[in-house]
Design an enzyme around this catalytic site. Structure first.
Site, PDB file in Angstrom:
ATOM      1  N   CYS A  13       0.051  -3.489 -17.908  1.00  0.00           N
ATOM      2  CA  CYS A  13      -0.856  -2.619 -17.152  1.00  0.00           C
ATOM      3  C   CYS A  13      -0.727  -2.808 -15.643  1.00  0.00           C
ATOM      4  CB  CYS A  13      -2.302  -2.811 -17.587  1.00  0.00           C
ATOM      5  SG  CYS A  13      -2.968  -4.450 -17.244  1.00  0.00           S
ATOM      6  N   ARG A  48     -10.440   0.186 -14.576  1.00  0.00           N
ATOM      7  CA  ARG A  48     -11.020  -0.784 -13.641  1.00  0.00           C
ATOM      8  C   ARG A  48     -12.498  -0.452 -13.453  1.00  0.00           C
ATOM      9  NH1 ARG A  48      -6.487   1.535 -11.129  1.00  0.00           N
ATOM     10  NH2 ARG A  48      -4.612   0.222 -11.111  1.00  0.00           N
ATOM     11  N   ASN A  66       1.129  -7.480 -11.518  1.00  0.00           N
ATOM     12  CA  ASN A  66       0.919  -7.736 -10.087  1.00  0.00           C
ATOM     13  C   ASN A  66       0.492  -9.179  -9.842  1.00  0.00           C
ATOM     14  OD1 ASN A  66       1.343  -5.003 -10.077  1.00  0.00           O
ATOM     15  ND2 ASN A  66      -0.644  -4.453  -9.228  1.00  0.00           N
ATOM     16  N   ASP A  67      -0.551  -9.601 -10.544  1.00  0.00           N
ATOM     17  CA  ASP A  67      -1.027 -10.974 -10.375  1.00  0.00           C
ATOM     18  C   ASP A  67      -0.099 -11.986 -11.021  1.00  0.00           C
ATOM     19  OD1 ASP A  67      -3.250 -11.143  -8.693  1.00  0.00           O
ATOM     20  OD2 ASP A  67      -4.588 -10.352 -10.228  1.00  0.00           O
ATOM     21  N   HIS A 106       0.824  -1.199   0.000  1.00  0.00           N
ATOM     22  CA  HIS A 106       0.000   0.000   0.000  1.00  0.00           C
ATOM     23  C   HIS A 106       0.860   1.251   0.000  1.00  0.00           C
ATOM     24  CE1 HIS A 106      -4.288  -1.303   1.396  1.00  0.00           C
ATOM     25  NE2 HIS A 106      -4.246  -1.055   0.119  1.00  0.00           N
ATOM     26  N   ARG A 125     -11.206  -3.146 -18.574  1.00  0.00           N
ATOM     27  CA  ARG A 125     -11.195  -4.504 -18.039  1.00  0.00           C
ATOM     28  C   ARG A 125     -12.594  -4.881 -17.570  1.00  0.00           C
ATOM     29  NH1 ARG A 125      -7.502  -5.398 -12.894  1.00  0.00           N
ATOM     30  NH2 ARG A 125      -9.211  -4.295 -11.890  1.00  0.00           N
TER      31      ARG A 125
END
Length: 552
Positions: free
Chosen positions: A482, A286, A434-435, A184, A322
């Site tokens: 992205c 998003r 990220n994923d 974060h 997305r």
């Protein structure tokens, strides 16, 4: 001079005296309740209300992603189940501070055990408890210290409420002991353009008043620098500010190779700022904001209005939307399963949408209708795609419902391993780093204890990107980035060297990435990529690229 090292956020440089953030309040004692229970309950209620109101005000002031985080914390402060537990303990003779501590700690332990998004919320819950206890004690909550002069803030880590409202006229830079590149703190620092280095394991060695240089590009904190080092740091800072103020240009390498720089957005209201900062379009929009605060999926008309507002902000430009990415860290009662032991590996993204196809159909219909009434170049992609069959399902349905350009996100390693077949079935692929890092490294992206694994510089991740880039080049189809990785200027160059055709990032990172790209040709980017892929670890990849860049 001695240096401390961590993961830099952005390319900023700052120099100044250290000011350390106070440690959290101590654990309340177990002394018995003094006075009557009714008064104690009333004081707790007032404290909870005050903290919730303060967090709400902070969220309004911060806006953007930070507002959602802080508003979630405000809701935590008013959770009726926690308050019931506090009241029960007070009735049993526990003092208010201890009752608050115990009640929140119980919920923290439950969330921490769940991992993923809920595990990350455990830390936020702890921050709320600290603020309530401080309110009961009549003292300031632990947080950013006040100072009449600018300083380098050093902390174990920062709560979202603290990061969101840092006074950038006073806080020159941020150094934290904990956290990783996708924590974060790192995400919010990047979004606000704060010079920062996270994961500095030796940060506790820094003392108040000690002058340091924070060089985010090098991931280094230089302690007790010489006058010459300070002068060089100030020069670098001035050059960076001058580059940011220069006329906006399209993203490109030194040899003129175009690399469109796009923005990651979470709401149509963020579009104006992205355009002002030079975004050439949107690489990730998003859509979850439309669904998260609702007990049911919004209808086609409601969705269409929001999508139309976004598309109207980018006439003639590429906008990649997305499809709803629910599940894992974004559970929805009307869509995702409850009680999954590991929701990050469960029914999320396209898997959840296929289980409720009416929600996917409505969203695609709304997007197609908004596209028909605007001039943007709309691209739509599916999240959490695992194979060719899922790719074909989504692309076929999207085309059936009027979407002209349909693709998929590469977040699961299986997509990279099947890159040629997946890209053959889709119009484009966008890599969610990220994923992709999370699943490649088997490290929950929201779990602080494995943050060191959650690093997109890892050669295993970069090799998967290379496979997708090569397949895209062969098929003459776009392969975008992205995830947060595109916000790291030097990593952005490496990603282009691996075959990425566009880069999408938080708007605040656009200037630094644009400037870094201009320092390298395509051949040089490929050489840096080869150095990174050949390294044995993420840290070694960073070092290898730094050496190769300096030598070129």
């Amino acid at each position: 001079m001695p240096e401390l090292h961590g993961v830099g956020v952005g390319r900023g440089t700052a120099t100044g005296p250290v000011l350390r953030m106070a440690e959290p309040l101590g654990e309340p004692d177990s002394s018995p309740l003094q006075g009557d229970a009714a008064s104690a309950k009333a004081s707790v209620g007032e404290a909870l209300a005050a903290v919730a109101a303060d967090l709400g005000k902070r969220g309004q002031a911060a806006g953007g992603d930070a507002q959602a985080v802080l508003e979630a914390q405000a809701l935590m402060a008013q959770d009726p189940s926690i308050l019931d537990d506090v009241h029960r303990q007070i009735d049993e003779g526990t003092n208010p501070e201890r009752a608050v501590f115990t009640a929140f700690k119980s919920f923290q332990d439950v969330l921490a055990g769940m991992g993923g998004y809920m595990g990350e919320r455990a830390a936020d819950l702890g921050d709320v408890a600290q603020r309530i206890i401080a309110q009961l004690r009549g003292v300031h909550a632990p947080g950013v210290p006040e100072s009449d002069t600018p300083f380098i803030l050093v902390a174990r880590d920062l709560a979202p409420a603290d990061t969101a409202l840092l006074d950038l006229d006073k806080v020159l830079a941020l150094v934290t002991r904990d956290g990783g590149p996708t924590s974060h703190t790192a995400i919010l620092a990047r979004a606000k353009g704060i010079t920062a280095i996270v994961g500095v394991s030796s940060a506790d060695e820094l003392s108040d008043g000690q002058v340091v240089i924070v060089d985010a590009a090098a991931g280094a904190v230089v302690t007790d620098p010489t006058d010459e080092q300070v002068a060089e740091a100030e020069k670098k800072r001035a050059e960076r500010l001058a580059a940011a103020d220069a006329p906006l240009t399209a993203g490109a390498l030194a040899d003129g190779t175009a690399v469109p720089l796009l923005a990651n957005l979470g709401s149509p209201k963020d579009a104006a700022n992205a355009v002002e900062l030079g975004a050439e379009g949107v690489g990730l929009f998003r859509t979850e904001f439309l669904f998260l605060d609702s007990p049911y999926a919004p209808d086609v008309a409601t969705q269409k209005a929001s999508y139309k507002a976004l598309l109207e902000a980018f006439p003639g430009k590429k906008v990649v939307v997305r499809a709803l990415d629910a599940g894992a860290d974004k559970p929805l009662p009307f869509l995702t399963d409850s009680g999954e032991e590991n929701p990050a590996l469960g029914r999320r993204g396209l898997r959840a949408l296929r289980h409720h196809p009416e929600i996917l159909r409505d969203q695609l219909t709304a997007l197609a209708e908004a596209d028909a009434e605007t001039e943007a170049d709309l691209w739509v992609m599916a999240p959490m795609v695992a194979d060719v069959e899922e790719t074909e399902y989504f692309v076929s349905l999207a085309k059936e419902l009027g979407i002209k350009t349909a693709g998929v996100m590469a977040e699961v390693p299986s997509v990279a391993l099947l890159a040629e077949q997946v890209i053959a079935a889709a119009d484009f692929v966008s890599i969610g780093t990220n994923d992709l890092t999370q699943y490649t490294m088997a490290a929950d992206r929201m779990l602080g204890t494995v943050a060191s694994y959650q690093d997109p510089w890892h050669p295993a991740v970069l090799r998967l990107v290379a496979q997708l880039g090569a397949a895209g080049a062969t098929a003459h189809k776009g392969v975008g980035i992205c995830g947060e990785a595109a916000s790291d200027p030097m990593l952005a160059v490496v990603l282009v060297g691996l075959g990425a055709t566009t880069l999408s990032m938080t708007p605040a990172a656009l200037a630094d990435v644009r400037a870094e790209l201009k320092n390298h040709t395509l051949d040089q980017a490929k050489a840096l990529a080869a150095a990174a892929v050949a390294a044995p670890s993420a840290a070694a990849a960073r070092e290898a690229v730094a050496r190769a860049s300096a030598a070129s």
